[in-house]
Design a protein around this motif. Structure first.
Motif, mmCIF file in Angstrom:
data_model
loop_
_atom_site.group_PDB
_atom_site.id
_atom_site.type_symbol
_atom_site.label_atom_id
_atom_site.label_comp_id
_atom_site.label_asym_id
_atom_site.label_seq_id
_atom_site.Cartn_x
_atom_site.Cartn_y
_atom_site.Cartn_z
ATOM 1 N N ALA A 73 8.872 -10.013 -2.165
ATOM 2 C CA ALA A 73 8.350 -8.826 -1.481
ATOM 3 C C ALA A 73 9.199 -7.603 -1.811
ATOM 4 O O ALA A 73 8.663 -6.496 -1.998
ATOM 5 N N ILE A 74 10.513 -7.789 -1.895
ATOM 6 C CA ILE A 74 11.400 -6.671 -2.236
ATOM 7 C C ILE A 74 11.186 -6.242 -3.682
ATOM 8 O O ILE A 74 11.149 -5.043 -3.992
ATOM 9 N N ILE A 75 11.020 -7.205 -4.583
ATOM 10 C CA ILE A 75 10.753 -6.876 -5.987
ATOM 11 C C ILE A 75 9.426 -6.136 -6.114
ATOM 12 O O ILE A 75 9.307 -5.153 -6.866
ATOM 13 N N PHE A 76 8.412 -6.580 -5.372
ATOM 14 C CA PHE A 76 7.105 -5.920 -5.356
ATOM 15 C C PHE A 76 7.263 -4.460 -4.944
ATOM 16 O O PHE A 76 6.699 -3.549 -5.575
ATOM 17 N N LEU A 77 8.049 -4.215 -3.900
ATOM 18 C CA LEU A 77 8.294 -2.855 -3.426
ATOM 19 C C LEU A 77 8.980 -2.013 -4.503
ATOM 20 O O LEU A 77 8.594 -0.862 -4.744
ATOM 21 N N LEU A 78 9.981 -2.587 -5.156
ATOM 22 C CA LEU A 78 10.734 -1.840 -6.172
ATOM 23 C C LEU A 78 9.863 -1.477 -7.373
ATOM 24 O O LEU A 78 9.976 -0.383 -7.929
ATOM 25 N N ILE A 79 8.981 -2.404 -7.769
ATOM 26 C CA ILE A 79 8.077 -2.099 -8.885
ATOM 27 C C ILE A 79 7.103 -0.997 -8.494
ATOM 28 O O ILE A 79 6.866 -0.047 -9.247
ATOM 29 N N LEU A 80 6.529 -1.097 -7.289
ATOM 30 C CA LEU A 80 5.605 -0.064 -6.815
ATOM 31 C C LEU A 80 6.276 1.304 -6.770
ATOM 32 O O LEU A 80 5.634 2.333 -7.029
ATOM 33 N N ALA A 117 2.534 -4.438 -10.612
ATOM 34 C CA ALA A 117 3.358 -5.013 -9.546
ATOM 35 C C ALA A 117 2.724 -6.290 -9.006
ATOM 36 O O ALA A 117 3.399 -7.312 -8.805
ATOM 37 N N TYR A 118 1.426 -6.232 -8.775
ATOM 38 C CA TYR A 118 0.699 -7.407 -8.266
ATOM 39 C C TYR A 118 0.763 -8.573 -9.245
ATOM 40 O O TYR A 118 1.072 -9.709 -8.864
ATOM 41 N N TRP A 119 0.496 -8.308 -10.524
ATOM 42 C CA TRP A 119 0.432 -9.386 -11.506
ATOM 43 C C TRP A 119 1.811 -9.978 -11.796
ATOM 44 O O TRP A 119 1.935 -11.190 -12.046
ATOM 45 N N ILE A 120 2.836 -9.167 -11.764
ATOM 46 C CA ILE A 120 4.194 -9.697 -11.972
ATOM 47 C C ILE A 120 4.558 -10.643 -10.849
ATOM 48 O O ILE A 120 5.039 -11.768 -11.078
ATOM 49 N N ILE A 121 4.336 -10.213 -9.601
ATOM 50 C CA ILE A 121 4.707 -11.059 -8.460
ATOM 51 C C ILE A 121 3.857 -12.325 -8.408
ATOM 52 O O ILE A 121 4.373 -13.426 -8.198
ATOM 53 N N TYR A 122 2.548 -12.184 -8.635
ATOM 54 C CA TYR A 122 1.679 -13.360 -8.566
ATOM 55 C C TYR A 122 1.928 -14.303 -9.741
ATOM 56 O O TYR A 122 1.561 -15.476 -9.678
ATOM 57 N N SER A 123 2.557 -13.841 -10.786
ATOM 58 C CA SER A 123 2.886 -14.708 -11.911
ATOM 59 C C SER A 123 4.143 -15.523 -11.660
ATOM 60 O O SER A 123 4.336 -16.582 -12.268
ATOM 61 N N ILE A 124 5.006 -15.051 -10.744
ATOM 62 C CA ILE A 124 6.265 -15.764 -10.497
ATOM 63 C C ILE A 124 6.269 -16.513 -9.176
ATOM 64 O O ILE A 124 7.176 -17.304 -8.917
#
Length: 437
Positions: free
Chosen positions: A239-246, A390-397
């Motif tokens: 969730a934190i990584i998602f925020l940072l990418i956004l 951001a969505y695709w990076i997080i959902y890929s990991i």
């Protein structure tokens, strides 16, 4: 009972005011939980099927009454391929055709046709303002409730949802390495963190870069800032990584020339005591973000564990390599060392490889291409690119339980429909229609 009652009221209101009812349903879905409306014998029809189906059918019956998008749905091709593969999987699913077909229909209406419906119906500035106002109120409540929840160490709403789910919602044990995790109005800390992060960056971006007169402006900005400590308190690295990418969406050469950027910095400084308490008590989570190959003391999957998952999933998928084993394969597959190693199938690619086979993977690669290349390029939108990436990076990991995906598409649709290219397409259509008269 309360969730079922609200769903029925929204459904009935649809006969009076379709668009308002649809928008209320969008807002309601942020905190709702699916419950059965019809339950007779072996037939279970839940609200997560009935309401999307209802709005789609009502749209087809009354579409001439509404101001609809005149530009074709940009995700049309990948969505069609995914729906076809979902139907194809029904013939190979371990659960058999009928149960898998019911599951496929639910996902098709909830995750694909409903998104298509939003593109066609949510079109005007007034539509987006109404939605933004309602979503802001709910997110503000979510932040305040989440902070209360964390301080009290309990979540009555989540407890109620667990009962409704017959204990199928997995609740994190407070004795695990990270301690208590904030869930707020959602069903999982990761979904909570990602949804709050999406709202926070969307609001801050609009206020800094677009000079928008936001509805409930001060509540929206305060809520956006309150989202940040709540995200840390979910104790979910993804969730934190998602925020940072956004957050990259806000970076441009003019940001330091904007007064509102410094107003945000001032608000952050005023909120520093709260941030200091939150961050100092969760420093191990933040430091673990730089750990690539180790889950460290905070738990979570490492790169080595992900590779082990892939090897196990590859073996399981051999049972039906092209069409997959179906959405509910876990209930039917025999337990083995492979199923143990696969754990939570923590990636969209792992999920698709087992559930819908190689065809499912290929279809989602096509959707990935449309999301991060074709559509951002067509509408020349950096915002669409960043949010999609951001969505695709997080959902890929990792898996993303309880993330409100429709909010992501709403944000993307807003960026598209306010872009110069979209407006230019509309103007071209107007000229074409005028010259043809």
């Amino acid at each position: 009972m309360i969730f079922t009652l609200i769903s029925i009221l929204i459904l009935l209101y649809g006969f009076i005011n379709y668009k308002k009812s649809l928008m209320l349903f969008i807002i309601y879905q942020i905190f709702w939980y699916s419950t059965p409306i019809i339950k007779a014998g072996g037939l279970h029809l839940n609200t997560n099927l009935i309401l999307p189906f209802y709005f789609c059918v009502l749209f087809f019956l009354n579409r001439k009454k509404y101001t609809l998008s005149r530009i074709a749905f940009p995700y049309k091709m990948p969505f069609i391929f995914i729906i076809v593969v979902y139907i194809l999987t029904c013939f190979f699913a371990l659960s058999g055709f009928t149960p898998e077909f019911g599951r496929a229909i639910m996902k098709i209406f909830r995750d694909y046709l409903f998104i298509w419906l939003l593109w066609n119906v949510i079109e005007t500035k007034e539509d987006f303002k109404f939605l933004f106002s309602g979503i802001t109120v709910v997110i503000c409540v979510a932040c305040l409730y989440g902070l209360f929840e964390y301080m009290e160490g309990r979540n009555p709403l989540l407890d109620y949802k667990v009962i409704l789910s017959d204990n199928t919602i997995e609740v994190y044990n407070v004795l695990w390495s990270r301690g208590y995790r904030l869930v707020s109005l959602f069903e999982h800390p990761l979904g909570a963190g990602m949804t709050l992060g999406l709202y926070s960056i969307f609001v801050l971006y609009l206020w800094i870069n677009k000079n928008n007169n936001l509805p409930h402006k001060y509540i929206a900005i305060i809520s956006a800032i309150l989202c940040l400590p709540c995200i840390v308190l979910t104790k979910m690295r993804s969730a934190i990584i998602f925020l940072l990418i956004l957050a990259f969406v806000m970076i441009n050469g003019k940001i330091f020339k904007k007064k509102r950027f410094y107003y945000i910095l001032l608000l952050f400084m005023l909120a520093m005591p709260l941030f200091f308490v939150v961050i100092s008590n969760n420093m191990d989570i933040l430091m673990n973000l730089i750990s690539i190959d180790s889950s460290s003391a905070v738990g979570g999957s490492s790169l080595k564990m992900r590779l082990s998952q892939y090897e196990a999933i590859k073996e399981i998928s051999k049972l039906s390599p092209w069409a997959g084993l179906g959405e509910t394969f876990r209930n039917y597959i025999v337990y083995s060392s492979y199923t143990d190693a696969a754990r939570g199938y923590e990636s969209i690619w792992f999920e698709q490889l087992v559930m819908h086979g190689r065809l499912g993977v290929l279809c989602h690669i096509l959707l990935l291409y449309y999301s991060v290349i074709k559509i951002p390029k067509r509408f020349k939108s950096k915002e669409v690119l960043v949010f999609s990436l951001a969505y695709w990076i997080i959902y890929s990991i990792t898996s993303i339980p309880s993330f409100r995906i429709f909010l992501l598409y709403l944000a993307i649709f807003y960026f598209i429909k306010t872009s110069k290219e979209y407006k230019s397409c509309i103007e071209t259509l107007d000229k074409s229609e005028y010259s043809g008269m």
